[in-house]
Write a protein that holds these residues in place. Structure first.
Motif, short mmCIF file in Angstrom:
data_model
loop_
_atom_site.label_atom_id
_atom_site.label_comp_id
_atom_site.label_asym_id
_atom_site.label_seq_id
_atom_site.Cartn_x
_atom_site.Cartn_y
_atom_site.Cartn_z
N ASP A 146 0.68 -1.16 0.90
CA ASP A 146 -0.28 0.19 -0.05
C ASP A 146 1.42 1.36 -0.35
O ASP A 146 0.82 2.38 -0.22
CB ASP A 146 -0.47 -0.07 1.09
CG ASP A 146 -1.89 -1.11 0.91
OD1 ASP A 146 -2.77 -1.37 0.00
OD2 ASP A 146 -2.86 -0.97 2.38
N ASP A 147 2.33 1.63 1.02
CA ASP A 147 2.65 2.05 0.90
C ASP A 147 3.37 3.00 -0.86
O ASP A 147 3.85 4.02 -0.92
CB ASP A 147 4.02 2.61 1.65
CG ASP A 147 3.64 2.05 3.79
OD1 ASP A 147 2.08 3.41 3.53
OD2 ASP A 147 3.49 2.46 4.24
N ILE A 148 3.93 1.55 -0.99
CA ILE A 148 4.24 1.49 -2.28
C ILE A 148 3.56 2.33 -3.43
O ILE A 148 4.02 2.31 -3.91
CB ILE A 148 4.84 0.50 -2.18
CG1 ILE A 148 6.41 -0.04 -1.71
CG2 ILE A 148 5.62 0.15 -4.56
CD1 ILE A 148 6.62 -2.00 -2.40
N LYS A 149 2.79 1.19 -3.29
CA LYS A 149 1.54 1.87 -4.61
C LYS A 149 0.81 3.44 -4.53
O LYS A 149 1.59 4.41 -5.41
CB LYS A 149 0.16 1.18 -3.93
CG LYS A 149 -0.95 1.41 -4.58
CD LYS A 149 -1.39 0.05 -4.49
CE LYS A 149 -2.85 -0.17 -5.53
NZ LYS A 149 -3.96 -0.53 -5.26
N ALA A 194 9.22 -9.71 -4.72
CA ALA A 194 9.43 -9.69 -6.11
C ALA A 194 7.62 -9.77 -7.32
O ALA A 194 7.79 -8.44 -7.45
CB ALA A 194 9.72 -9.88 -7.08
N ALA A 195 6.45 -11.20 -7.03
CA ALA A 195 5.94 -10.73 -8.05
C ALA A 195 4.96 -9.69 -7.57
O ALA A 195 4.33 -9.29 -8.22
CB ALA A 195 5.93 -12.66 -8.33
N GLU A 196 5.27 -9.55 -5.94
CA GLU A 196 3.88 -8.83 -4.87
C GLU A 196 4.61 -7.28 -5.80
O GLU A 196 3.16 -6.28 -6.19
CB GLU A 196 3.58 -9.32 -3.97
CG GLU A 196 2.35 -8.29 -3.35
CD GLU A 196 2.82 -8.75 -1.70
OE1 GLU A 196 3.26 -8.63 -1.29
OE2 GLU A 196 1.94 -8.08 -1.44
N ILE A 197 5.76 -6.94 -5.17
CA ILE A 197 5.89 -5.34 -6.13
C ILE A 197 6.10 -5.40 -7.16
O ILE A 197 4.98 -4.10 -7.75
CB ILE A 197 7.49 -5.40 -5.10
CG1 ILE A 197 7.34 -5.68 -3.53
CG2 ILE A 197 8.08 -3.93 -5.50
CD1 ILE A 197 8.80 -5.57 -2.74
N LEU A 198 6.55 -5.82 -8.19
CA LEU A 198 6.13 -5.76 -9.52
C LEU A 198 4.66 -6.07 -10.32
O LEU A 198 4.89 -5.03 -10.92
CB LEU A 198 7.50 -6.69 -10.58
CG LEU A 198 8.70 -6.65 -9.67
CD1 LEU A 198 9.70 -7.58 -10.60
CD2 LEU A 198 9.09 -4.88 -10.76
N THR A 224 2.49 -4.76 -8.55
CA THR A 224 2.12 -3.14 -8.26
C THR A 224 1.52 -1.75 -9.14
O THR A 224 2.82 -1.75 -9.90
CB THR A 224 1.95 -2.92 -6.87
OG1 THR A 224 2.57 -3.89 -6.08
CG2 THR A 224 2.00 -1.59 -6.32
N GLU A 225 0.97 -1.66 -8.87
CA GLU A 225 0.35 -0.89 -9.75
C GLU A 225 1.48 0.95 -10.05
O GLU A 225 1.98 1.09 -8.65
CB GLU A 225 -1.19 0.13 -9.95
CG GLU A 225 -1.89 0.79 -10.37
CD GLU A 225 -2.62 1.54 -10.41
OE1 GLU A 225 -3.92 2.12 -10.98
OE2 GLU A 225 -3.61 0.77 -8.86
N ASN A 226 1.81 1.45 -10.93
CA ASN A 226 2.72 2.35 -11.66
C ASN A 226 4.55 1.41 -10.94
O ASN A 226 5.20 2.78 -10.53
CB ASN A 226 2.53 4.01 -10.72
CG ASN A 226 1.43 4.30 -10.74
OD1 ASN A 226 1.44 4.35 -12.44
ND2 ASN A 226 0.47 4.37 -10.62
N VAL A 227 4.62 0.49 -10.00
CA VAL A 227 5.71 -0.20 -10.55
C VAL A 227 6.41 -0.09 -11.79
O VAL A 227 5.86 -1.84 -12.08
CB VAL A 227 5.95 -1.07 -9.07
CG1 VAL A 227 7.85 -1.51 -9.36
CG2 VAL A 227 5.45 -0.25 -7.70
N ASP A 228 7.22 -0.22 -12.28
CA ASP A 228 7.93 -0.40 -13.81
C ASP A 228 9.45 -0.97 -13.57
O ASP A 228 10.22 -0.69 -14.39
CB ASP A 228 7.76 1.31 -14.66
CG ASP A 228 6.57 1.85 -14.15
OD1 ASP A 228 5.95 1.72 -14.44
OD2 ASP A 228 6.92 3.09 -13.57
#
Ligand code: PGA
Length: 238
Positions: free
Chosen positions: A177-180, A207-211, A213-217
């Motif tokens: 949520d914070d990353i998003k 990695a799969a969850e982070i990558l 995430t919306e707007n994580v390129d």
């Protein structure tokens, strides 16, 4: 959707023999299977040329970890963006929190990003808040101010890496949520054409969850990029 970038920052790790690592990566994750993403390795300066020689035919890019603002001059111990480009680098990390801790200001990062542009390579401009800044609810303002000070207005070809300082090399990862939220904030500032990487304890297991995430390129990866099995697993998750 922007093409993902999986970037390894080896920091001050490595030796000559590590130039076999791109071959190992390629063996685990073939160029043909990663046509949808860019893979980049940023070794220490002395290994940039050999890394490029060992990587280019495998479709793995090479980058530097920092550069000086000027092209040349009496600056003992420094390396220019032109020198990195001459050794095959196509990217350079600027403003990493470890460089900022060593004294780099937003203004320094700004001129280093301009140096990358001048040399024809792409700067990866790093930003991120400290734990105290996050806890005081100031993270968005801090990162916004860093971007305002670090990203030259005339720059169109660059990458942003959001790396919360407290998550780097600590095993602590920001919540999805914070990353998003932060990536939405940065997207609003940088626009739709700029890739925004997350960095800070990215590992095969998260990695799969982070990558996804919306707007994580993509991701900027320190520790886990030293082990090609881990680095390949992260890239596959993209
Ligand atoms: P880490 O480093 O993956 O080891 O946390 C990330 C970075 O410093 O870019």
């Amino acid at each position: 959707m922007l093409r993902k970038l999986i970037a390894g920052n080896w920091k001050m790790h490595g030796e000559q023999a590590w130039t076999i690592k791109p071959a190992g990566f390629d063996g685990m994750f073939k160029a043909a299977d990663r046509s949808h993403l860019d893979v980049l390795i940023c070794p220490p300066f002395p290994y940039v040329r050999e890394m490029f020689a060992a990587s280019a035919s495998r479709n793995i890019l090479t980058g530097g970890q920092d550069c000086h603002a000027l092209e040349k001059g009496a600056h003992t111990g420094e390396v220019s963006a032109e020198m990195l480009a001459d050794c095959g680098a196509s990217y350079v990390i600027v403003g990493h929190s470890e460089r900022r801790a060593a004294g780099d200001t937003d203004a320094d990062v700004h001129v280093k990003a301009m140096a990358a542009k001048r040399a024809g390579i792409t700067p990866i401009i790093c930003v991120g808040e400290s734990l105290a800044q996050r806890e005081s609810g100031d993270a968005n303002n801090i990162v916004g101010a860093q971007l305002a000070g670090s990203v030259p207005e005339c720059l169109t070809d660059y990458v942003i890496a959001y790396e919360p300082v407290w998550a780097i090399g600590t095993g602590k990862v920001a919540s999805v949520d914070d990353i998003k939220d932060m990536h939405v904030h940065i997207r609003g500032i940088a626009g739709d054409t700029i890739r925004i990487l997350y960095g800070g304890s990215v590992k095969p297991g998260n990695a799969a969850e982070i990558l996804s995430t919306e707007n994580v390129d993509g991701a900027l990866i320190g520790g886990a990029s030293l082990n090609m099995a881990d680095f390949a697993a992260i890239a596959k998750a993209a």
